[in-house]
Design a protein around this motif. Structure first.
Motif, mmCIF file in Angstrom:
data_model
loop_
_atom_site.group_PDB
_atom_site.id
_atom_site.type_symbol
_atom_site.label_atom_id
_atom_site.label_comp_id
_atom_site.label_asym_id
_atom_site.label_seq_id
_atom_site.Cartn_x
_atom_site.Cartn_y
_atom_site.Cartn_z
ATOM 1 N N TRP A 140 0.832 -1.211 0.000
ATOM 2 C CA TRP A 140 0.000 0.000 0.000
ATOM 3 C C TRP A 140 0.865 1.258 0.000
ATOM 4 O O TRP A 140 0.620 2.200 -0.755
ATOM 5 N N ALA A 141 1.899 1.263 0.829
ATOM 6 C CA ALA A 141 2.739 2.446 0.949
ATOM 7 C C ALA A 141 3.411 2.806 -0.375
ATOM 8 O O ALA A 141 3.540 3.987 -0.720
ATOM 9 N N GLN A 142 3.811 1.797 -1.139
ATOM 10 C CA GLN A 142 4.505 2.086 -2.396
ATOM 11 C C GLN A 142 3.548 2.225 -3.576
ATOM 12 O O GLN A 142 3.681 3.148 -4.387
ATOM 13 N N ASN A 143 2.590 1.317 -3.686
ATOM 14 C CA ASN A 143 1.718 1.321 -4.864
ATOM 15 C C ASN A 143 0.652 2.399 -4.831
ATOM 16 O O ASN A 143 0.189 2.845 -5.877
ATOM 17 N N VAL A 144 0.237 2.814 -3.638
ATOM 18 C CA VAL A 144 -0.829 3.820 -3.527
ATOM 19 C C VAL A 144 -0.280 5.162 -3.047
ATOM 20 O O VAL A 144 -0.557 6.205 -3.647
ATOM 21 N N LEU A 145 0.497 5.139 -1.983
ATOM 22 C CA LEU A 145 1.015 6.400 -1.436
ATOM 23 C C LEU A 145 2.223 6.913 -2.207
ATOM 24 O O LEU A 145 2.615 8.073 -2.022
ATOM 25 N N GLY A 146 2.811 6.069 -3.036
ATOM 26 C CA GLY A 146 3.961 6.491 -3.821
ATOM 27 C C GLY A 146 5.239 6.639 -3.015
ATOM 28 O O GLY A 146 6.156 7.353 -3.431
ATOM 29 N N MET A 147 5.313 5.995 -1.865
ATOM 30 C CA MET A 147 6.510 6.092 -1.040
ATOM 31 C C MET A 147 7.645 5.288 -1.656
ATOM 32 O O MET A 147 7.428 4.316 -2.391
ATOM 33 N N SER A 148 8.869 5.652 -1.324
ATOM 34 C CA SER A 148 10.033 4.908 -1.769
ATOM 35 C C SER A 148 10.139 3.611 -0.964
ATOM 36 O O SER A 148 9.507 3.467 0.089
ATOM 37 N N PRO A 149 10.935 2.633 -1.442
ATOM 38 C CA PRO A 149 11.123 1.424 -0.632
ATOM 39 C C PRO A 149 11.648 1.712 0.763
ATOM 40 O O PRO A 149 11.237 1.068 1.734
ATOM 41 N N ILE A 150 12.554 2.687 0.890
ATOM 42 C CA ILE A 150 13.064 3.036 2.220
ATOM 43 C C ILE A 150 11.945 3.602 3.081
ATOM 44 O O ILE A 150 11.780 3.234 4.252
ATOM 45 N N GLY A 151 11.161 4.506 2.517
ATOM 46 C CA GLY A 151 10.049 5.084 3.268
ATOM 47 C C GLY A 151 9.043 4.044 3.696
ATOM 48 O O GLY A 151 8.530 4.079 4.822
ATOM 49 N N ALA A 152 8.761 3.092 2.798
ATOM 50 C CA ALA A 152 7.821 2.030 3.147
ATOM 51 C C ALA A 152 8.371 1.173 4.289
ATOM 52 O O ALA A 152 7.624 0.752 5.177
ATOM 53 N N GLY A 153 9.676 0.915 4.260
ATOM 54 C CA GLY A 153 10.274 0.154 5.346
ATOM 55 C C GLY A 153 10.200 0.886 6.674
ATOM 56 O O GLY A 153 9.876 0.297 7.707
ATOM 57 N N LEU A 154 10.471 2.188 6.637
ATOM 58 C CA LEU A 154 10.403 2.981 7.859
ATOM 59 C C LEU A 154 8.979 3.095 8.391
ATOM 60 O O LEU A 154 8.766 3.160 9.606
ATOM 61 N N ALA A 155 8.000 3.117 7.490
ATOM 62 C CA ALA A 155 6.605 3.243 7.922
ATOM 63 C C ALA A 155 6.160 2.051 8.761
ATOM 64 O O ALA A 155 5.246 2.165 9.584
ATOM 65 N N ALA A 156 6.817 0.903 8.560
ATOM 66 C CA ALA A 156 6.406 -0.303 9.277
ATOM 67 C C ALA A 156 7.209 -0.554 10.548
ATOM 68 O O ALA A 156 6.973 -1.547 11.235
ATOM 69 N N THR A 157 8.146 0.347 10.878
ATOM 70 C CA THR A 157 9.044 0.085 12.009
ATOM 71 C C THR A 157 8.474 0.355 13.398
ATOM 72 O O THR A 157 9.047 -0.139 14.374
ATOM 73 N N PRO A 158 7.380 1.118 13.580
ATOM 74 C CA PRO A 158 6.909 1.332 14.954
ATOM 75 C C PRO A 158 6.651 0.046 15.722
ATOM 76 O O PRO A 158 6.916 -0.019 16.931
ATOM 77 N N LEU A 159 6.164 -0.990 15.039
ATOM 78 C CA LEU A 159 5.900 -2.251 15.730
ATOM 79 C C LEU A 159 7.201 -2.837 16.281
ATOM 80 O O LEU A 159 7.294 -3.196 17.458
ATOM 81 N N ALA A 160 8.207 -2.944 15.422
ATOM 82 C CA ALA A 160 9.472 -3.541 15.859
ATOM 83 C C ALA A 160 10.154 -2.692 16.922
ATOM 84 O O ALA A 160 10.710 -3.221 17.900
ATOM 85 N N LEU A 161 10.118 -1.380 16.772
ATOM 86 C CA LEU A 161 10.791 -0.508 17.726
ATOM 87 C C LEU A 161 10.139 -0.562 19.104
ATOM 88 O O LEU A 161 10.833 -0.633 20.129
ATOM 89 N N MET A 162 8.803 -0.549 19.153
ATOM 90 C CA MET A 162 8.128 -0.652 20.446
ATOM 91 C C MET A 162 8.386 -2.006 21.089
ATOM 92 O O MET A 162 8.552 -2.116 22.310
ATOM 93 N N SER A 163 8.433 -3.054 20.269
ATOM 94 C CA SER A 163 8.722 -4.384 20.789
ATOM 95 C C SER A 163 10.115 -4.430 21.416
ATOM 96 O O SER A 163 10.301 -4.987 22.501
ATOM 97 N N LEU A 164 11.090 -3.827 20.736
ATOM 98 C CA LEU A 164 12.446 -3.805 21.274
ATOM 99 C C LEU A 164 12.522 -3.013 22.574
ATOM 100 O O LEU A 164 13.207 -3.405 23.520
ATOM 101 N N LEU A 165 11.813 -1.883 22.649
ATOM 102 C CA LEU A 165 11.831 -1.074 23.864
ATOM 103 C C LEU A 165 11.251 -1.839 25.044
ATOM 104 O O LEU A 165 11.787 -1.781 26.164
ATOM 105 N N VAL A 166 10.156 -2.568 24.790
ATOM 106 C CA VAL A 166 9.574 -3.360 25.877
ATOM 107 C C VAL A 166 10.559 -4.431 26.327
ATOM 108 O O VAL A 166 10.729 -4.673 27.530
ATOM 109 N N GLY A 167 11.228 -5.065 25.364
ATOM 110 C CA GLY A 167 12.194 -6.092 25.730
ATOM 111 C C GLY A 167 13.359 -5.542 26.524
ATOM 112 O O GLY A 167 13.823 -6.154 27.495
ATOM 113 N N VAL A 168 13.858 -4.360 26.135
ATOM 114 C CA VAL A 168 15.018 -3.777 26.806
ATOM 115 C C VAL A 168 14.671 -3.330 28.229
ATOM 116 O O VAL A 168 15.409 -3.604 29.180
#
Length: 502
Positions: A293-321
């Motif tokens: 969706w981020a690339q095909n509809v919003l026109g985001m770059s691959p890097i931007g699309a990757g960054l858009a999905a990082t809140p899940l992983a980052l919050m998970s890491l913070l809880v673990g730490v």
């Protein structure tokens, strides 16, 4: 019989850890690194939506189907030998992926890559256990577990960087120099070790399990494309059911089964296996479709699309730490149940916020809440499974929970892809209609994911029992170290060591 290389004192003693962690990081990154490259792959290869699903699923399916049998093979033939063989196969398959002329070759190469990953994954824990003792072992498993968590955050972003700055093929070709380094370090710094060399590999059970998982996944995808009442769909699902029945019959008659089905008579263990499968299906496959969706509809770059999905992983890491030690001290049903509730709440937030005209910031609240749930539940899952199994089956329990987790990702891609594809097929033509179809599809799969997570939380809270996690309150404790201690304790009863979970 166990033999190990004593790494000695000083800095040199950590080279075995580097060798093992590097392979583990690669195989886990390759689960998600493909996400942000899928649109470029589709354009380059003329791949259909179903082909893109298989690019994701063939890797996860092969990894899941062969993980337990790879653990048995490693005990019998040597952990280092199988780890190096897995690295070599992973590298060759990565090269084939990077040079693939079409989608069919790419899917097949991804499956072979998953076979190599299974050999690598199954040997990580026993190799670390053989290489380190005492306090060093706790440090080693802490580093190993931390890099495993980081792989989830790095995968989509790394895929975006390589795709945008080089080409989508680079996400596979980058594995070649890394595997070469891992092989070199392994041969130089790791000694061979074995488990129960008198054991036999349950090949019939492994074959039935693989056929069941593959046929079920194919049937789920085919049903979405060709209808659920079609002859091909029904035949494929029938094959899956038949393979499952044969698997049960084989495992009940085998002296050394791939999975001791008596474990599933324990309510806590059975619910934990279901939780491993459904939690993985609800939390992670959704990100694949977010990238589209981020690339095909919003026109985001691959890097931007990757960054858009990082809140899940980052919050998970913070809880673990910041909360890892507290989580291990709690009764497992609490962080698992609450974590699943948060994952479900995150999915329902997506349903509420992804409205017409929504942009990537609408994803952040739902992903952040889901990340809190993942961070609370995942670190406890393995120790809870070990606690629900008898000590002589601890190794088998850790292998089973990893297998169910990977199956959850594969089945999640199949089921959610079917739901998402159905929304796109009914979207109509024109850019606005396609954009609306993508949003409808994201809301639909978010609803399915949210409801599944919430429904799974209920039996976890009601059925799972056990004291504090094995690492509770002990210095140096942690998920990897606890699983390792449980697996090590099982060797005296003749149970081969299996992979501790990430």
């Amino acid at each position: 019989m166990i033999m190990w290389y004593a790494p000695g004192n000083g800095r040199g003693k950590w080279w075995p850890l580097v060798a093992i962690t590097l392979g583990n990081f690669m195989l886990l990154v390759d689960v998600t690194i493909v996400n942000t490259a899928l649109p470029r792959m589709a354009d380059s290869l003329g791949a259909s939506f179903t082909s893109l699903q298989w690019v994701m699923d063939s890797y996860a399916l092969a990894l899941a189907a062969l993980l337990m049998v790879a653990g048995s093979a490693a005990d019998l033939f040597g952990r280092r030998r199988l780890y190096v063989a897995g690295l070599a196969l992973f590298a060759l398959a990565s090269l084939a992926c990077g040079l693939a002329p079409g989608a069919d070759v790419l899917v097949a190469a991804r499956a072979v890559q998953g076979i190599g990953a299974a050999a690598m994954f199954a040997t990580n824990t026993p190799l670390l256990m053989a290489a380190y003792q005492g306090r060093d072992r706790g440090v080693a498993f802490g580093v190993w577990g931390g890099t495993s968590g980081a792989a989830a955050a790095v995968g989509p972003v790394l895929g975006g960087v390589l795709t945008e700055w080089a080409d989508w093929r680079a996400i596979f070709l980058v594995n070649l120099p890394l595997t070469a380094v891992a092989v070199r370090l392994t041969l130089r710094h790791l000694g061979e070790s074995y488990g129960d060399r008198g054991a036999r590999i349950d090949w019939p059970g492994a074959a039935c399990f693989t056929v069941c998982a593959g046929a079920l996944t194919y049937g789920l995808m085919r049903g979405g494309d060709h209808g659920w009442t079609g002859t091909g769909t029904l035949a494929t699902l029938a094959v899956a059911v038949l393979a499952l029945l044969v698997f049960v019959a084989v495992e009940r008659r085998t002296a050394r089964p791939l999975l001791d089905l008596r474990l599933l008579r324990r309510p806590s263990f059975a619910v934990l296996m279901a939780a491993a499968l459904l939690m993985q299906a609800a939390a992670f496959p959704y990100l694949t479709f977010v990238g589209l969706w981020a690339q095909n509809v919003l026109g985001m770059s691959p890097i931007g699309a990757g960054l858009a999905a990082t809140p899940l992983a980052l919050m998970s890491l913070l809880v673990g730490v910041f909360g890892g030690r507290l989580l291990q001290r709690m009764r497992p049903q609490l962080p698992l149940g609450v974590g699943l509730l948060l994952i479900g709440a995150g999915g329902l937030l997506h349903v509420a916020l992804l409205r017409t005209g929504a942009d990537w910031p609408a994803l952040v609240p739902g992903l952040a809440v889901s990340g809190l749930g993942v961070g609370a539940a995942m670190p406890v899952l393995v120790s809870a499974a070990l606690g629900a199994a008898p000590p002589e089956r601890a190794g088998m329990a850790s292998g089973a929970v990893n297998t169910f987790r990977q199956l959850g990702f594969a089945f999640g891609i199949a089921v959610l892809g079917t739901v998402f594809g159905d929304a796109l097929r009914h979207a109509g033509t024109g850019r606005a209609a396609v954009a609306a179809g993508y949003l409808d599809g994201l809301r639909d799969i978010a609803l399915v994911s949210g409801v599944v997570a919430l429904a799974t939380a209920l039996p976890v809270l009601a059925v799972v029992r056990g004291g504090r996690g094995p690492g509770g309150g002990r210095p140096g404790g942690g998920q990897g170290a606890d699983a390792a201690r449980g697996a090590e304790g099982s060797r005296g009863a003749g149970e081969p060591v299996r992979e501790a979970a990430v």
